[in-house]
Design a protein around this motif. Structure first.
Motif, mmCIF file in Angstrom:
data_model
loop_
_atom_site.group_PDB
_atom_site.id
_atom_site.type_symbol
_atom_site.label_atom_id
_atom_site.label_comp_id
_atom_site.label_asym_id
_atom_site.label_seq_id
_atom_site.Cartn_x
_atom_site.Cartn_y
_atom_site.Cartn_z
ATOM 1 N N PHE A 91 12.221 1.149 12.502
ATOM 2 C CA PHE A 91 11.979 0.736 11.121
ATOM 3 C C PHE A 91 11.697 1.961 10.251
ATOM 4 N N ASP A 92 11.597 1.754 8.957
ATOM 5 C CA ASP A 92 11.307 2.848 8.024
ATOM 6 C C ASP A 92 9.827 3.190 8.120
ATOM 7 N N THR A 94 8.262 5.521 6.803
ATOM 8 C CA THR A 94 7.717 6.090 5.569
ATOM 9 C C THR A 94 7.360 5.027 4.539
ATOM 10 N N ASP A 95 7.655 3.779 4.811
ATOM 11 C CA ASP A 95 7.369 2.681 3.887
ATOM 12 C C ASP A 95 5.854 2.459 3.827
ATOM 13 N N ARG A 98 3.933 -0.853 4.748
ATOM 14 C CA ARG A 98 4.000 -1.354 6.128
ATOM 15 C C ARG A 98 3.043 -0.612 7.051
ATOM 16 N N ASN A 138 6.337 -3.783 12.739
ATOM 17 C CA ASN A 138 6.214 -3.163 11.422
ATOM 18 C C ASN A 138 5.775 -4.176 10.362
#
Length: 174
Positions: A91-92, A94-95, A98, A138
């Protein structure tokens, strides 16, 4: 010498208090060198001339149980394996909205059980993906005790066989 990382399950929560200094002393008392704790959530990096992971795990768990008076369970992992797990986070990370988590299990069968118990979670609210011996999770910040998967992790059957870490903590360990 081999480098190792121990991830302790269930410390500094639920009445089990383990101070970092005492944790370092316990590991040093087992003959390990370069002992370093990261945060106060049971993360220890160390070096050992012993290569038998199963024996190391058993000895560490026994020493922790004896010193701190709880039924200790750890994940023992090499830095290279942990690097691979962190690099595979799907998953991202850097989000900022989250919480990037990695859930470690005592056995691969526990990962299977977790994924089965999770069913079909909402991919937006509770995204999960199976990794190599781990579950990547996440969730949206602020929901980590409310999602379906959070409730699965809280089941008594999984408490003694899983531990989770924020991806950022794992990066600090490395």
């Amino acid at each position: 010498m081999s480098d190792w990382i121990a991830l302790l399950r269930g410390v500094n929560v639920g009445g089990v208090t383990v101070k970092s200094a005492e944790l370092r002393e316990t590991f040093a008392g087992l003959g390990f060198t370069g002992v370093r704790t990261v945060l106060a959530s049971g993360n220890v990096a160390f070096e050992s001339d012993r290569a038998d992971a199963a024996a190391l795990k058993r000895d560490i768990e026994r020493a922790l149980s004896d010193r701190f008076g709880y039924e200790a369970w750890i994940v023992l992992i090499t830095p290279s394996r942990l690097r691979a797990i962190v690099a595979a986070f799907p998953f991202d990370a850097t989000d900022a909205s989250r919480q990037p988590y990695v859930v470690f299990a005592s056995e691969p069968s526990v990962v299977d059980e977790l994924m089965t118990a999770a069913g079909e979670p909402d991919p937006h609210a509770d995204p999960l993906e199976r990794g190599d011996g781990v579950v990547y999770w996440n969730p949206v910040k602020g929901t980590t005790v409310d999602t379906g998967f959070a409730k699965v992790l809280a089941r008594p059957a999984f408490k003694p066989t899983t531990t989770n870490r924020n991806l950022r903590t794992l990066e600090k360990l490395l």
